[in-house]
Design a protein around this motif. Structure first.
Motif, PDB file in Angstrom:
ATOM      1  N   GLU A   6     118.489  52.058  34.424  1.00  0.00           N
ATOM      2  CA  GLU A   6     118.956  50.902  33.672  1.00  0.00           C
ATOM      3  C   GLU A   6     118.148  50.728  32.388  1.00  0.00           C
ATOM      4  O   GLU A   6     118.692  50.420  31.326  1.00  0.00           O
ATOM      5  CB  GLU A   6     118.830  49.644  34.547  1.00  0.00           C
ATOM      6  CG  GLU A   6     119.709  48.495  34.102  1.00  0.00           C
ATOM      7  CD  GLU A   6     121.188  48.784  34.332  1.00  0.00           C
ATOM      8  OE1 GLU A   6     121.522  49.461  35.299  1.00  0.00           O
ATOM      9  OE2 GLU A   6     122.000  48.317  33.498  1.00  0.00           O
ATOM     10  N   ASN A   7     116.824  50.938  32.469  1.00  0.00           N
ATOM     11  CA  ASN A   7     115.964  50.822  31.287  1.00  0.00           C
ATOM     12  C   ASN A   7     116.334  51.861  30.240  1.00  0.00           C
ATOM     13  O   ASN A   7     116.337  51.577  29.036  1.00  0.00           O
ATOM     14  CB  ASN A   7     114.490  50.969  31.679  1.00  0.00           C
ATOM     15  CG  ASN A   7     113.998  49.779  32.474  1.00  0.00           C
ATOM     16  OD1 ASN A   7     114.555  48.693  32.367  1.00  0.00           O
ATOM     17  ND2 ASN A   7     112.960  49.983  33.268  1.00  0.00           N
ATOM     18  N   THR A   8     116.654  53.081  30.680  1.00  0.00           N
ATOM     19  CA  THR A   8     117.052  54.141  29.744  1.00  0.00           C
ATOM     20  C   THR A   8     118.348  53.776  29.042  1.00  0.00           C
ATOM     21  O   THR A   8     118.497  53.992  27.825  1.00  0.00           O
ATOM     22  CB  THR A   8     117.229  55.472  30.511  1.00  0.00           C
ATOM     23  OG1 THR A   8     116.018  55.781  31.200  1.00  0.00           O
ATOM     24  CG2 THR A   8     117.560  56.606  29.543  1.00  0.00           C
ATOM     25  N   LEU A   9     119.295  53.196  29.774  1.00  0.00           N
ATOM     26  CA  LEU A   9     120.568  52.782  29.179  1.00  0.00           C
ATOM     27  C   LEU A   9     120.354  51.661  28.171  1.00  0.00           C
ATOM     28  O   LEU A   9     120.964  51.656  27.089  1.00  0.00           O
ATOM     29  CB  LEU A   9     121.523  52.320  30.283  1.00  0.00           C
ATOM     30  CG  LEU A   9     122.926  51.873  29.811  1.00  0.00           C
ATOM     31  CD1 LEU A   9     123.620  52.982  29.033  1.00  0.00           C
ATOM     32  CD2 LEU A   9     123.759  51.437  31.011  1.00  0.00           C
ATOM     33  N   ILE A  10     119.476  50.719  28.497  1.00  0.00           N
ATOM     34  CA  ILE A  10     119.169  49.617  27.571  1.00  0.00           C
ATOM     35  C   ILE A  10     118.590  50.174  26.275  1.00  0.00           C
ATOM     36  O   ILE A  10     118.988  49.770  25.177  1.00  0.00           O
ATOM     37  CB  ILE A  10     118.192  48.619  28.231  1.00  0.00           C
ATOM     38  CG1 ILE A  10     118.901  47.840  29.336  1.00  0.00           C
ATOM     39  CG2 ILE A  10     117.622  47.650  27.190  1.00  0.00           C
ATOM     40  CD1 ILE A  10     117.996  46.954  30.151  1.00  0.00           C
ATOM     41  N   GLU A  11     117.650  51.104  26.389  1.00  0.00           N
ATOM     42  CA  GLU A  11     117.037  51.704  25.206  1.00  0.00           C
ATOM     43  C   GLU A  11     118.079  52.438  24.362  1.00  0.00           C
ATOM     44  O   GLU A  11     118.053  52.383  23.127  1.00  0.00           O
ATOM     45  CB  GLU A  11     115.929  52.670  25.633  1.00  0.00           C
ATOM     46  CG  GLU A  11     114.722  51.979  26.262  1.00  0.00           C
ATOM     47  CD  GLU A  11     113.731  52.975  26.827  1.00  0.00           C
ATOM     48  OE1 GLU A  11     113.970  54.198  26.708  1.00  0.00           O
ATOM     49  OE2 GLU A  11     112.709  52.534  27.393  1.00  0.00           O
ATOM     50  N   LYS A  12     119.009  53.099  25.031  1.00  0.00           N
ATOM     51  CA  LYS A  12     120.054  53.840  24.315  1.00  0.00           C
ATOM     52  C   LYS A  12     120.978  52.892  23.565  1.00  0.00           C
ATOM     53  O   LYS A  12     121.354  53.142  22.413  1.00  0.00           O
ATOM     54  CB  LYS A  12     120.849  54.695  25.306  1.00  0.00           C
ATOM     55  CG  LYS A  12     121.822  55.671  24.628  1.00  0.00           C
ATOM     56  CD  LYS A  12     122.475  56.588  25.658  1.00  0.00           C
ATOM     57  CE  LYS A  12     123.409  57.586  24.976  1.00  0.00           C
ATOM     58  NZ  LYS A  12     124.054  58.487  25.969  1.00  0.00           N
ATOM     59  N   LEU A  18     129.081  45.810  28.835  1.00  0.00           N
ATOM     60  CA  LEU A  18     129.886  44.793  29.504  1.00  0.00           C
ATOM     61  C   LEU A  18     129.759  44.885  31.019  1.00  0.00           C
ATOM     62  O   LEU A  18     129.880  43.870  31.721  1.00  0.00           O
ATOM     63  CB  LEU A  18     131.359  44.940  29.098  1.00  0.00           C
ATOM     64  CG  LEU A  18     131.702  44.661  27.631  1.00  0.00           C
ATOM     65  CD1 LEU A  18     133.186  44.846  27.394  1.00  0.00           C
ATOM     66  CD2 LEU A  18     131.266  43.260  27.223  1.00  0.00           C
ATOM     67  N   ALA A  19     129.531  46.099  31.526  1.00  0.00           N
ATOM     68  CA  ALA A  19     129.437  46.297  32.980  1.00  0.00           C
ATOM     69  C   ALA A  19     128.068  45.937  33.530  1.00  0.00           C
ATOM     70  O   ALA A  19     127.886  45.840  34.740  1.00  0.00           O
ATOM     71  CB  ALA A  19     129.776  47.745  33.316  1.00  0.00           C
ATOM     72  N   MET A  20     127.108  45.755  32.635  1.00  0.00           N
ATOM     73  CA  MET A  20     125.743  45.446  33.065  1.00  0.00           C
ATOM     74  C   MET A  20     125.658  44.064  33.721  1.00  0.00           C
ATOM     75  O   MET A  20     126.484  43.183  33.473  1.00  0.00           O
ATOM     76  CB  MET A  20     124.797  45.439  31.862  1.00  0.00           C
ATOM     77  CG  MET A  20     124.319  46.789  31.404  1.00  0.00           C
ATOM     78  SD  MET A  20     123.177  46.563  30.006  1.00  0.00           S
ATOM     79  CE  MET A  20     122.560  48.237  29.852  1.00  0.00           C
ATOM     80  N   VAL A  62     118.937  43.372  26.462  1.00  0.00           N
ATOM     81  CA  VAL A  62     119.312  44.115  25.255  1.00  0.00           C
ATOM     82  C   VAL A  62     119.201  43.216  24.035  1.00  0.00           C
ATOM     83  O   VAL A  62     118.672  43.599  22.987  1.00  0.00           O
ATOM     84  CB  VAL A  62     120.751  44.664  25.383  1.00  0.00           C
ATOM     85  CG1 VAL A  62     121.227  45.227  24.040  1.00  0.00           C
ATOM     86  CG2 VAL A  62     120.830  45.745  26.460  1.00  0.00           C
ATOM     87  N   CYS A  63     119.689  41.987  24.164  1.00  0.00           N
ATOM     88  CA  CYS A  63     119.739  41.051  23.026  1.00  0.00           C
ATOM     89  C   CYS A  63     118.361  40.736  22.448  1.00  0.00           C
ATOM     90  O   CYS A  63     118.228  40.565  21.237  1.00  0.00           O
ATOM     91  CB  CYS A  63     120.434  39.760  23.447  1.00  0.00           C
ATOM     92  SG  CYS A  63     122.193  39.953  23.825  1.00  0.00           S
TER      93      CYS A  63
END
Length: 450
Positions: A3-9, A33-35, A43-44
Motif C-alpha cells: 500500500e505504501n508503494t502504491l501511495i508513493e507511486k 478510488l479503491a483505496m 496521499v493528500c
C-alpha cells in the motif's frame, strides 16, 4: 508495504492522476478510488495545495466525505475554504456536530460565518450552543448527539423507542436516564434492556453515576476522573443538573494524547501549539530561540559565580564541574518526571502530598550519602587527594539532596499556582540546578581552601 508503494507511486505521478489522460493516470486514479479512505487521505497530505484542491474536487461527493473525515484539521480547513456552498453543506450535513465544532474552533471569523450559514438551522443552533464553551473544557469536548431515556419508560417501551429512532450515534454500554425535565437521574446498562422484564420500569433499574462533569471543567481533570473511576463515558450537566451531553471514551483518548504532547513540549521548552508545517518558519524560530536565549542568559550567571571564586578553584577542582552539574540535572529531572506522572495519574494528590515529600526527603538524604560515597571513592582512588576528594564528595551530596528537594517541590508549587507542572521539568529545572550546583561546589571549596 504494498500500500505504501502504491501511495508513493500515485504521489510521484499526481499530475497524470488528476488529468486522467494517460493509461497510467487512469489506472492510478482507479487505484486511488479503491483505496481505504485513510490511505486516500494519506496521499493528500503529500501534495501541494493546488494539487490537493484539484484532486479533491475530482472526487465524488461520497468519496470527498470519506476522505474529509480522515484528514488532519489543517487540511479540513483548506477544504472548507475552497469548496462551494453546495458541497460544503453536503459534508456538514453528514459530519458529526462535535467534529464540526472542533473544526470551527480553528476557522477564521469570516470562514466560520460562511460555514454556519450553510448548516441546517437545527444543527446551527447546536453548534452555536456548544461554541459557548472553551475548546479545552468538558463542554467543548462533549458529544451532544446522545441517546437518553426517560425514567418512566418500561424496558419494552425503551427497546421499541430505540428501534423506531434508529439513532445515528454510537450506543454506549451506559445509557443515561433523565426525568421529564431532562435532569439526569442515573444510568442503566445496555444489557439491562435484554435481561430484565419488559414491564420493568427504568427507574427501578437506575444506577448512580460515579462522576458528573460541569461544562466549564478542564478536560485534563475530567480525563483523570474518568480513569480514576474506570468510566467509559461521563455525563456533562448544567448547574441545575440538566443533561447537556456526554464525553465518550474516544474523547478521553484524544485528551490524554493531547495533554501528553503538551507536557512533552513544555518539558522541552518548545511550545509548538499547531501542526509543525503550518507554523511560519520565523515564528517557529522565534518560539524556540526566545526560550533558549533566556536560558542562556540565566546560565551565564554560572560564569559570574566561577569568576568570584576563581582564586580557590584549582585545576584539580575544575575537572569535576561537568560531573557535578550533570548529576544535579539528572537527579532533579528524575524526580520531577516521577512527580509529574504521579500528579497526572492522580496517584499524588492533595491528600498525600506531605507523605510524598517526607518520603522523598528520606530518599534524597540516602541518595546523597550513596552518591557522595561513590564519588569520594572514585576521585580518591584515581588522584589520591584527600581534601579535594572530600570537597567533591560533600558538594555532590549537597547537590543531590537539593536536586531531589527542588525536583519534588517545584511541580507541586506550580500546580498550586495554577500553572502546568510540566514547566518545572526539562531545561528550566536543569538550568536552576546548574546555577545552584556550581555555587554549592564553589562555596564548599571556598570554605575548605580559603
Amino acid at each position: 508495504m504494498k500500500e505504501n508503494t502504491l501511495i508513493e507511486k500515485i504521489v510521484s505521478h499526481i499530475d497524470e492522476v488528476i488529468d486522467q489522460k494517460t493509461d497510467q493516470g487512469i489506472a492510478l486514479w482507479k487505484d486511488l478510488l479503491a483505496m481505504h479512505p485513510a490511505d486516500s487521505a494519506h496521499v493528500c497530505v503529500y501534495l501541494k495545495d493546488e494539487q490537493f484542491q484539484q484532486l479533491f474536487l475530482n472526487f465524488s461527493k461520497e468519496k470527498q466525505l470519506e476522505v474529509f473525515e480522515e484528514l488532519p484539521d489543517n487540511f479540513k480547513i483548506k477544504i472548507v475554504e475552497f469548496l462551494d456552498d453546495s458541497d460544503k453543506a453536503y459534508i456538514f450535513k453528514h459530519t458529526n456536530i462535535d467534529d464540526l465544532t472542533d473544526l470551527f474552533d480553528d476557522l477564521s471569523d469570516e470562514e466560520l460565518k460562511k460555514s454556519l450559514e450553510v448548516l441546517h438551522k437545527k444543527d446551527r443552533q447546536k453548534v452555536l450552543s456548544l461554541l459557548k464553551f472553551p475548546p479545552d473544557s468538558a463542554g467543548g469536548i462533549m458529544t451532544i448527539d446522545v441517546v437518553t431515556l426517560m425514567q418512566d419508560f418500561t424496558v419494552s417501551k425503551a427497546i421499541s423507542l430505540l428501534q423506531r429512532l434508529k439513532p445515528n450515534v454510537d450506543l454506549h454500554r451506559q445509557i443515561y436516564v433523565t426525568d421529564q425535565h431532562n435532569k439526569l437521574v442515573g444510568y442503566i446498562h445496555l444489557e439491562d434492556l435484554v435481561t430484565r422484564s419488559p414491564q420493568k420500569r427504568l427507574i427501578d433499574l437506575l444506577r448512580q453515576v460515579s462522576y458528573v462533569a460541569q461544562p466549564q471543567d478542564d478536560q485534563e481533570e475530567v480525563a483523570k476522573k474518568m480513569v480514576h473511576y474506570h468510566m467509559m463515558t461521563v455525563p456533562v450537566v448544567s448547574e441545575h443538573h440538566y443533561l447537556l451531553g456526554v464525553i465518550p471514551e474516544d474523547k478521553l483518548i484524544d485528551v490524554i494524547q493531547q495533554e501528553a504532547i503538551e507536557d512533552a513540549q513544555r518539558m522541552s521548552g518548545a511550545l509548538v501549539t499547531d501542526s509543525y508545517f503550518d507554523i511560519p518558519f520565523f515564528t517557529l524560530l522565534y518560539q524556540r530561540s526566545f526560550i533558549l536565549a533566556l536560558l542562556l542568559v540565566f546560565e551565564s550567571i554560572t560564569s559570574i559565580i566561577v569568576g568570584h571564586f576563581e582564586s580557590v578553584l584549582t585545576p584539580f577542582l575544575f575537572m569535576f564541574f561537568a560531573m557535578l552539574v550533570s548529576t544535579g540535572g539528572n537527579t532533579s529531572g528524575q524526580i520531577s518526571a516521577i512527580v509529574i506522572q504521579g500528579m497526572s495519574s492522580g496517584d499524588i494528590n492533595s491528600s498525600n502530598i506531605f507523605k510524598f515529600l517526607r518520603q522523598e526527603l528520606m530518599i534524597g538524604s540516602l541518595l546523597a550519602i550513596i552518591l557522595s560515597t561513590v564519588a569520594f571513592i572514585r576521585v580518591y582512588t584515581v588522584h589520591y587527594d584527600l581534601v579535594g576528594s572530600l570537597i567533591v564528595s560533600i558538594s555532590l551530596g549537597s547537590i543531590v539532596f537539593i536536586s531531589v528537594l527542588l525536583g519534588a517541590s517545584f511541580p507541586i508549587g506550580l500546580k498550586k499556582l495554577g500553572l502546568d507542572p510540566a514547566f518545572s521539568a526539562g531545561p528550566f529545572l536543569a538550568t536552576i540546578m546548574d546555577i545552584l550546583g556550581i555555587f554549592i561546589y564553589c562555596y564548599i571549596a571556598y570554605l575548605a581552601l580559603a
